[in-house]
Scaffold this motif. Structure first.
Motif, PDB file in Angstrom:
ATOM      1  N   VAL A  69       0.837  -1.207   0.000  1.00 60.49           N
ATOM      2  CA  VAL A  69       0.000   0.000   0.000  1.00 60.49           C
ATOM      3  C   VAL A  69       0.870   1.255   0.000  1.00 60.49           C
ATOM      4  N   LYS A  70       1.840   1.301   0.882  1.00 57.38           N
ATOM      5  CA  LYS A  70       2.644   2.503   1.065  1.00 57.38           C
ATOM      6  C   LYS A  70       3.725   2.671   0.011  1.00 57.38           C
ATOM      7  N   LEU A 126       3.187   2.083  -9.200  1.00 61.83           N
ATOM      8  CA  LEU A 126       2.519   1.403 -10.309  1.00 61.83           C
ATOM      9  C   LEU A 126       1.293   2.173 -10.798  1.00 61.83           C
ATOM     10  N   ALA A 127       1.202   3.434 -10.426  1.00 65.31           N
ATOM     11  CA  ALA A 127       0.032   4.233 -10.800  1.00 65.31           C
ATOM     12  C   ALA A 127      -0.128   4.348 -12.308  1.00 65.31           C
ATOM     13  N   ASN A 128       0.996   4.348 -13.029  1.00 61.12           N
ATOM     14  CA  ASN A 128       0.915   4.483 -14.491  1.00 61.12           C
ATOM     15  C   ASN A 128       1.302   3.200 -15.215  1.00 61.12           C
ATOM     16  N   ALA A 129       1.219   2.057 -14.530  1.00 67.69           N
ATOM     17  CA  ALA A 129       1.541   0.781 -15.180  1.00 67.69           C
ATOM     18  C   ALA A 129       0.615   0.561 -16.362  1.00 67.69           C
ATOM     19  N   GLY A 130       1.199   0.051 -17.464  1.00 67.98           N
ATOM     20  CA  GLY A 130       0.375  -0.010 -18.655  1.00 67.98           C
ATOM     21  C   GLY A 130       0.442  -1.261 -19.523  1.00 67.98           C
ATOM     22  N   PRO A 131       0.319  -2.491 -19.023  1.00 71.57           N
ATOM     23  CA  PRO A 131       0.143  -2.853 -17.621  1.00 71.57           C
ATOM     24  C   PRO A 131       1.460  -3.043 -16.867  1.00 71.57           C
ATOM     25  N   PHE A 132       2.591  -2.851 -17.574  1.00 70.54           N
ATOM     26  CA  PHE A 132       3.884  -3.095 -16.940  1.00 70.54           C
ATOM     27  C   PHE A 132       4.519  -1.793 -16.465  1.00 70.54           C
ATOM     28  N   PHE A 133       5.630  -1.897 -15.810  1.00 75.19           N
ATOM     29  CA  PHE A 133       6.215  -0.763 -15.106  1.00 75.19           C
ATOM     30  C   PHE A 133       6.455   0.431 -16.026  1.00 75.19           C
ATOM     31  N   GLY A 134       6.181   1.613 -15.492  1.00 72.76           N
ATOM     32  CA  GLY A 134       6.468   2.840 -16.213  1.00 72.76           C
ATOM     33  C   GLY A 134       5.576   3.109 -17.401  1.00 72.76           C
ATOM     34  N   ILE A 164      -4.196 -12.474  -0.425  1.00 72.39           N
ATOM     35  CA  ILE A 164      -4.283 -12.032  -1.812  1.00 72.39           C
ATOM     36  C   ILE A 164      -5.557 -11.230  -2.039  1.00 72.39           C
ATOM     37  N   ALA A 165      -6.651 -11.660  -1.430  1.00 72.91           N
ATOM     38  CA  ALA A 165      -7.909 -10.928  -1.564  1.00 72.91           C
ATOM     39  C   ALA A 165      -7.772  -9.510  -1.012  1.00 72.91           C
ATOM     40  N   GLU A 166      -7.039  -9.375   0.078  1.00 73.99           N
ATOM     41  CA  GLU A 166      -6.827  -8.054   0.674  1.00 73.99           C
ATOM     42  C   GLU A 166      -5.956  -7.181  -0.228  1.00 73.99           C
ATOM     43  N   LEU A 167      -4.945  -7.781  -0.847  1.00 72.64           N
ATOM     44  CA  LEU A 167      -4.114  -7.025  -1.780  1.00 72.64           C
ATOM     45  C   LEU A 167      -4.939  -6.540  -2.967  1.00 72.64           C
ATOM     46  N   LYS A 168      -5.814  -7.390  -3.480  1.00 72.07           N
ATOM     47  CA  LYS A 168      -6.654  -6.999  -4.619  1.00 72.07           C
ATOM     48  C   LYS A 168      -7.588  -5.856  -4.238  1.00 72.07           C
ATOM     49  N   ALA A 169      -8.081  -5.864  -3.010  1.00 75.99           N
ATOM     50  CA  ALA A 169      -9.015  -4.832  -2.571  1.00 75.99           C
ATOM     51  C   ALA A 169      -8.317  -3.511  -2.277  1.00 75.99           C
ATOM     52  N   LYS A 170      -7.140  -3.587  -1.666  1.00 73.31           N
ATOM     53  CA  LYS A 170      -6.468  -2.373  -1.204  1.00 73.31           C
ATOM     54  C   LYS A 170      -5.446  -1.814  -2.186  1.00 73.31           C
ATOM     55  N   THR A 171      -4.962  -2.645  -3.095  1.00 67.14           N
ATOM     56  CA  THR A 171      -3.902  -2.201  -4.013  1.00 67.14           C
ATOM     57  C   THR A 171      -4.238  -2.602  -5.446  1.00 67.14           C
ATOM     58  N   PRO A 172      -5.217  -1.941  -6.046  1.00 67.29           N
ATOM     59  CA  PRO A 172      -5.642  -2.330  -7.405  1.00 67.29           C
ATOM     60  C   PRO A 172      -4.541  -2.177  -8.455  1.00 67.29           C
ATOM     61  N   ASN A 173      -3.692  -1.193  -8.319  1.00 63.97           N
ATOM     62  CA  ASN A 173      -2.586  -1.041  -9.282  1.00 63.97           C
ATOM     63  C   ASN A 173      -1.658  -2.247  -9.209  1.00 63.97           C
ATOM     64  N   PHE A 174      -1.298  -2.613  -7.993  1.00 61.11           N
ATOM     65  CA  PHE A 174      -0.420  -3.762  -7.798  1.00 61.11           C
ATOM     66  C   PHE A 174      -1.079  -5.038  -8.284  1.00 61.11           C
ATOM     67  N   ALA A 175      -2.360  -5.199  -7.991  1.00 63.42           N
ATOM     68  CA  ALA A 175      -3.076  -6.416  -8.379  1.00 63.42           C
ATOM     69  C   ALA A 175      -3.119  -6.575  -9.894  1.00 63.42           C
ATOM     70  N   ARG A 176      -3.419  -5.475 -10.610  1.00 60.31           N
ATOM     71  CA  ARG A 176      -3.446  -5.547 -12.076  1.00 60.31           C
ATOM     72  C   ARG A 176      -2.061  -5.867 -12.630  1.00 60.31           C
ATOM     73  N   TRP A 177      -1.067  -5.238 -12.055  1.00 60.19           N
ATOM     74  CA  TRP A 177       0.309  -5.479 -12.503  1.00 60.19           C
ATOM     75  C   TRP A 177       0.721  -6.923 -12.233  1.00 60.19           C
ATOM     76  N   ALA A 178       0.486  -7.415 -11.023  1.00 61.61           N
ATOM     77  CA  ALA A 178       0.874  -8.781 -10.657  1.00 61.61           C
ATOM     78  C   ALA A 178       0.165  -9.808 -11.529  1.00 61.61           C
ATOM     79  N   GLU A 179      -1.099  -9.560 -11.837  1.00 63.07           N
ATOM     80  CA  GLU A 179      -1.864 -10.470 -12.689  1.00 63.07           C
ATOM     81  C   GLU A 179      -1.260 -10.507 -14.093  1.00 63.07           C
ATOM     82  N   ALA A 180      -0.931  -9.321 -14.629  1.00 65.02           N
ATOM     83  CA  ALA A 180      -0.352  -9.251 -15.971  1.00 65.02           C
ATOM     84  C   ALA A 180       1.021  -9.903 -16.016  1.00 65.02           C
ATOM     85  N   VAL A 181       1.818  -9.670 -14.988  1.00 70.08           N
ATOM     86  CA  VAL A 181       3.152 -10.275 -14.923  1.00 70.08           C
ATOM     87  C   VAL A 181       3.038 -11.791 -14.877  1.00 70.08           C
TER      88      VAL A 181
END
Length: 231
Positions: A140-141, A147-155, A188-205
């Motif tokens: 979160v922090k 990863l705010a601008n991940a598209g879907p990967f870094f940067g 993992i469910a908590e990460l998906k709920a609290k960190t959508p940028n990270f979740a989308r990135w991790a899924e794509a990776v």
């Protein structure tokens, strides 16, 4: 001395996340290489200890020279074979992008990945909850804003970058191992709920063929449980 078109030989083990880094890079670069799988369950042979006295993987033979340590091997590959993975430092904006990738990787490995094995090893619900929360808070922090601008990967990239080369093998374990009881499903469910940028990135990776190409999630999970004595 390495030639302009060096002959590459990768000493590896497909269950090792550190060696996995080199496979991701080589897949993205699409360069030919010879592979020798090193059995990590037995003492290293004298022959391999001549290649790498530490006995670790990966090691990369480059003509008649050897490069060791996964981050160094990956850096060599991305510098020797220019590609979309990382810009040259002398390209416009290249040095800055390389710095941002380095910061992201250092943050992920130090704040997130460093706590994954303590989570696997946790023996009580209280300990498991405490470590899970430590990881979630770090994502979160520290990671989510990067990863705010991940598209879907870094940067904002639509292709893998060096950031994914160096973190992908750990991300795919984090994202797929809950089904084998190594990480709590609720985590993992908590990460998906609290960190959508990270979740989308991790899924794509995790879904990218260069990342999951050599990865057998079930066998690596079961071997990890066996090695750590987890039932």
């Amino acid at each position: 001395m390495a030639s302009q078109n060096p002959k590459l030989k990768l000493y590896t083990n497909h269950g090792c996340p550190w060696a996995h880094r080199a496979h991701i890079a080589l897949s993205e670069l699409n360069v030919p290489f010879e592979e020798e799988v090193i059995d990590l369950t037995v003492p290293r042979t004298a022959e391999y200890l001549k290649v790498n006295p530490r006995g670790l993987v990966p090691s990369l033979g480059v003509d008649d020279e050897v490069i060791t340590e996964s981050a160094v091997v990956s850096a060599y590959l991305t510098d020797a074979f220019p590609s979309h993975l990382v810009p040259a430092s002398n390209e416009p904006g290249g040095a800055l992008k390389r710095a941002r990738i380095a910061f992201f990787v250092d943050t992920f490995m130090g704040k997130v990945n460093a706590n994954t094995y303590p989570l696997i090893r946790a023996t009580t619900d209280e300990e498991r909850t405490a470590v899970s929360q430590k990881i979630v808070e770090a994502v979160v922090k520290e990671i989510e804003p990067l990863l705010a601008n991940a598209g879907p990967f870094f940067g904002g990239s639509d292709k893998l970058t060096l950031a994914e080369v160096l973190t992908g093998s750990f991300v795919i374990r984090l994202w797929t191992w809950p089904k084998y009881g190594l990480f709590p499903e609720a985590f993992i469910a908590e990460l998906k709920a609290k960190t959508p940028n990270f979740a989308r990135w991790a899924e794509a990776v995790s879904k990218h063929p260069s990342v999951n190409g050599i990865f057998d999630e079930k066998s690596t999970a079961l071997r990890t449980k066996e090695r750590l004595g987890i039932k």
